[in-house]
Structures are given as C-alpha cells and as structure tokens.
Design a protein around this motif. Structure first.
Motif, PDB file in Angstrom:
ATOM      1  N   MET A  33       0.966  -1.165  -0.192  1.00 58.49           N
ATOM      2  CA  MET A  33      -0.069   0.095  -0.108  1.00 58.49           C
ATOM      3  C   MET A  33       0.714   1.214   0.004  1.00 58.49           C
ATOM      4  SD  MET A  33      -2.923   1.021   2.962  1.00 58.49           S
ATOM      5  CE  MET A  33      -2.029   0.784   4.126  1.00 58.49           C
ATOM      6  N   HIS A  34       1.945   1.143   0.894  1.00 62.26           N
ATOM      7  CA  HIS A  34       2.698   2.550   0.996  1.00 62.26           C
ATOM      8  C   HIS A  34       3.552   2.480  -0.172  1.00 62.26           C
ATOM      9  CE1 HIS A  34       1.399   3.430   4.863  1.00 62.26           C
ATOM     10  NE2 HIS A  34       1.306   2.330   5.310  1.00 62.26           N
ATOM     11  N   LEU A  35       4.045   1.451  -0.793  1.00 65.17           N
ATOM     12  CA  LEU A  35       4.932   1.495  -2.072  1.00 65.17           C
ATOM     13  C   LEU A  35       3.948   2.057  -3.204  1.00 65.17           C
ATOM     14  CD1 LEU A  35       6.695  -2.022  -1.537  1.00 65.17           C
ATOM     15  CD2 LEU A  35       7.880   0.148  -1.520  1.00 65.17           C
ATOM     16  N   GLU A  36       2.846   1.811  -3.347  1.00 67.04           N
ATOM     17  CA  GLU A  36       2.070   2.000  -4.499  1.00 67.04           C
ATOM     18  C   GLU A  36       1.714   3.586  -4.425  1.00 67.04           C
ATOM     19  OE1 GLU A  36      -1.574  -0.450  -4.587  1.00 67.04           O
ATOM     20  OE2 GLU A  36      -0.393  -2.031  -5.286  1.00 67.04           O
ATOM     21  N   THR A  37       1.652   3.900  -3.090  1.00 71.00           N
ATOM     22  CA  THR A  37       1.316   5.351  -2.879  1.00 71.00           C
ATOM     23  C   THR A  37       2.270   6.211  -3.329  1.00 71.00           C
ATOM     24  OG1 THR A  37      -0.119   5.089  -1.003  1.00 71.00           O
ATOM     25  CG2 THR A  37       0.878   7.189  -1.121  1.00 71.00           C
ATOM     26  N   ALA A  38       3.676   5.651  -2.830  1.00 71.99           N
ATOM     27  CA  ALA A  38       4.898   6.266  -3.223  1.00 71.99           C
ATOM     28  C   ALA A  38       4.923   6.334  -4.707  1.00 71.99           C
ATOM     29  CB  ALA A  38       6.238   5.589  -2.747  1.00 71.99           C
ATOM     30  N   SER A  39       4.880   5.336  -5.456  1.00 70.97           N
ATOM     31  CA  SER A  39       4.830   5.402  -6.808  1.00 70.97           C
ATOM     32  C   SER A  39       4.011   6.167  -7.570  1.00 70.97           C
ATOM     33  CB  SER A  39       4.349   3.703  -7.432  1.00 70.97           C
ATOM     34  OG  SER A  39       5.392   3.109  -7.198  1.00 70.97           O
ATOM     35  N   ARG A  40       2.604   6.629  -7.236  1.00 71.80           N
ATOM     36  CA  ARG A  40       1.905   7.394  -7.815  1.00 71.80           C
ATOM     37  C   ARG A  40       2.085   8.727  -7.228  1.00 71.80           C
ATOM     38  NH1 ARG A  40      -2.087   3.656  -5.484  1.00 71.80           N
ATOM     39  NH2 ARG A  40      -2.297   5.241  -3.854  1.00 71.80           N
ATOM     40  N   LEU A  96      -4.949  -1.526   1.684  1.00 71.75           N
ATOM     41  CA  LEU A  96      -5.208  -1.454   0.455  1.00 71.75           C
ATOM     42  C   LEU A  96      -3.917  -1.555  -0.495  1.00 71.75           C
ATOM     43  CD1 LEU A  96      -7.689  -1.804  -1.649  1.00 71.75           C
ATOM     44  CD2 LEU A  96      -7.679   0.649  -1.720  1.00 71.75           C
ATOM     45  N   GLY A  97      -3.486  -2.722  -1.216  1.00 70.15           N
ATOM     46  CA  GLY A  97      -2.496  -2.911  -1.891  1.00 70.15           C
ATOM     47  C   GLY A  97      -2.091  -3.953  -2.622  1.00 70.15           C
ATOM     48  N   GLY A  98      -1.382  -3.971  -3.779  1.00 70.06           N
ATOM     49  CA  GLY A  98      -1.210  -5.286  -4.383  1.00 70.06           C
ATOM     50  C   GLY A  98      -2.306  -6.131  -4.722  1.00 70.06           C
ATOM     51  N   GLY A  99      -3.551  -5.318  -5.135  1.00 71.40           N
ATOM     52  CA  GLY A  99      -4.791  -5.961  -5.518  1.00 71.40           C
ATOM     53  C   GLY A  99      -5.398  -6.691  -4.443  1.00 71.40           C
ATOM     54  N   VAL A 100      -4.876  -6.371  -3.136  1.00 76.23           N
ATOM     55  CA  VAL A 100      -5.564  -7.110  -1.931  1.00 76.23           C
ATOM     56  C   VAL A 100      -6.123  -6.038  -0.994  1.00 76.23           C
ATOM     57  CG1 VAL A 100      -5.059  -8.328   0.292  1.00 76.23           C
ATOM     58  CG2 VAL A 100      -3.859  -8.971  -1.794  1.00 76.23           C
ATOM     59  N   GLY A 101      -7.378  -6.084  -0.593  1.00 76.15           N
ATOM     60  CA  GLY A 101      -8.033  -5.175   0.449  1.00 76.15           C
ATOM     61  C   GLY A 101      -8.143  -6.005   1.708  1.00 76.15           C
ATOM     62  N   GLN A 102      -7.497  -5.469   2.852  1.00 73.89           N
ATOM     63  CA  GLN A 102      -7.472  -6.235   4.080  1.00 73.89           C
ATOM     64  C   GLN A 102      -8.473  -5.545   5.250  1.00 73.89           C
ATOM     65  OE1 GLN A 102      -4.475  -5.436   7.545  1.00 73.89           O
ATOM     66  NE2 GLN A 102      -3.448  -7.525   6.439  1.00 73.89           N
TER      67      GLN A 102
END
Length: 306
Positions: free
Chosen positions: A40-47, A234-240
């Motif tokens: 989730m945090h990596l995807e936020t950083a990428s965006r 929410l990250g990597g196609g997974v919602g926890q």
C-alpha cells in the motif's frame, strides 16, 4: 543478535530509494496477502513520487554493489517482507535486519506480519524493544478472491435493518463510538485517550476514501450502527478488512456473516479483487463467520503489541 554484531554484516537496513520501488513491489507480489501493508505504501509512493519515511530497504552485498533483499515498513506498525529459502541465509538476513532495526528504527506500536518471520525477529529484538504488552503468536490469515457466499442474518426480526453501505462523513458521529468500542476490545486501550487526533484523522480518511462500511438498525428503540468494518489496508490487489464489529447486544444473530457478504462484494467490485483479514486463532465465532462467507486459510500471522 550477538552473533550478527560479531561478524561482518551481509545486509544493510536503509531508507528505500525511488529506483528500488519496482523491485520492492515485485517482492511484495510474491505474497500479496502477507505484504498488503508495505505494498500500500509502495504504491502510494509510486503514484505521488514521495517516499514515506516508514519505507526501508534491506540490501544484500552483491559483488561491488548491493541488491534488494527485503522491505520493511515501520510506521505505527512494523512489518518485514523477507523472502525465505535457505536456513543459513535466512538466519543471516534476519540477524542483520534485527541489528539494523535496533540501531536505526524507533520502536513501533506493534509488530505485525507473517508469523514465522515476525516471531523470529521479535526473539532477536526483545532485549532492546521489549517487554511486549501482549503477544499474539497464532493468528489465522484468510483471503477470498471469488464471490462471497450470500448469507442472510439468522435473526433480524425487530431490527429494521438498512442495507450495508459505505459510510459518509454524515455517519461519522454514529460510526466513531462503534470503532472505539471495537478498538478497546481488540487492542486493549482507549484510542480517545491515547492518540485521539491521529485515530480520528485515520477514520475520516477511511470514510472519505470509501473504505468504511456500516449498517444501521434499531437497538432498544433507537437507530444505531449494528455492523461495521473497514478496508484498513489496500495494496497489491488486496483489500485487508479490519475492525469487523457487531453491536454487543445483537451478537449471535448472524449480522457479521450477512454484513461481510456485502462488504466483500463491494470491495471486490471497486477496490481490490482479493479480500483478506487475520484473526486470533482462539476467536472461534469470528473464524466460523469468515468460513461461512467463503474465506480460506492462506497463512499464519503474529502480532506483538507494545
């Protein structure tokens, strides 16, 4: 830990760099359910192009350079994504990560993640980060990628139930007490007395992003929240899912099963194709509810709370 200090470390723990984002996401993709929080945090950083200070890279010596060997998220919670394979290599990796954590990281509120890695690291970190306020060594990690089984409440007579839906900020005053009640029961302290501002900001953020779900009904003649849950990560196609809660006076009527069916469908339709959660292994009623809607066991988590 002592052994790691007596030999030359083969791994370093340092802030993640932008050039490592793709490799870090690839590591998380090896086990998306276990890696949802760092992802989730990596995807936020990428965006956004902004790397959170909580993202750390584990780098392994490779010739004259270093290669990415793991990812650590150290925010409110600590989660380490460390691929395993060879016993001796795994031991060296974890020893170096623990040594790096002692020297470079502030102790978080909790350590959470795959049990085998989390408990191994905790055994190495305990002399520096201990004592733990509570240790939960066996938590069932569950996930569902297909449609949830539709389940009706066993006994909804007299409750005048609304449909499960996304919360809005207009629901905030009704939702907050339910969230606090759940938090106290699960974590063991009142977030309104310790960290109220951060807790309320986090809840509002989940509501604004469409990741908080609730259901109203009639309790003792008054309209109230009777079921709620949030997609906490929410990250990597997974919602926890986190914070699954049913009004205390209405438990045993099947509201959690019925509510979860709706939350899973909405999450898969708009947020992530896979829905996950983890639950204490001694919480038989909750596990039975998750089984009933179609969750499958995919691993084991552990939590160390400070």
């Amino acid at each position: 830990m002592t052994d790691s200090l007596l030999r030359r470390a083969q791994h370093s723990l340092a802030p993640l760099q932008r050039r490592e984002l793709d490799a870090a996401l690839a590591l998380c993709a090896q086990d998306p359910v276990a890696s949802v929080v760092p992802a989730m945090h990596l995807e936020t950083a990428s965006r956004s192009g902004h790397l959170s200070a909580g993202l750390w890279a584990v780098r392994r010596r490779a010739g004259l350079g270093r290669e990415l060997a793991g990812v650590v998220w150290n925010g409110a919670n600590f989660t380490a994504i460390l691929p395993s394979g060879d016993e001796l290599a795994d031991d060296a990796l974890r020893a170096d990560v623990a040594a790096g954590a002692v020297s470079r990281l502030a102790r978080p509120a909790a350590m959470v993640g795959p049990a085998e890695v989390t408990l191994d690291l905790w055994g190495r970190l305990e002399p520096w980060w201990g004592p733990a306020r509570e240790l939960r060594p066996r938590q069932v990690s569950m996930a569902i990628s297909g449609p949830a089984r539709h389940v009706e409440a066993i006994s909804a007579e007299g409750l005048d139930l609304d449909a499960v839906r996304r919360a809005t900020l207009d629901d905030y005053d009704a939702l907050l007490p339910a969230c606090v009640h759940m938090f106290i029961g699960e974590v063991g302290y009142d977030p309104m007395r310790h960290g109220r501002v951060a807790y309320e900001d986090r809840l509002r953020q989940l509501v604004r992003s469409g990741r908080a779900f609730l259901q109203y009904g009639t309790v003792d003649g008054r309209r109230a929240v009777v079921f709620k849950s949030e997609v906490g990560a929410l990250g990597g196609g997974v919602g926890q899912l986190q914070g699954v809660w049913v009004h205390p006076s209405l438990r045993g009527r099947g509201l959690a099963r019925a509510g979860l069916s709706a939350v899973i469908a909405a999450t898969q339709a708009t947020l992530a194709p896979t829905v996950s959660l983890y639950v204490n292994d001694f919480n038989a009623p909750a596990i039975a509810a998750y089984d009933a809607v179609g969750f499958e066991r995919v691993g084991e988590f552990a939590t160390v709370m400070f």
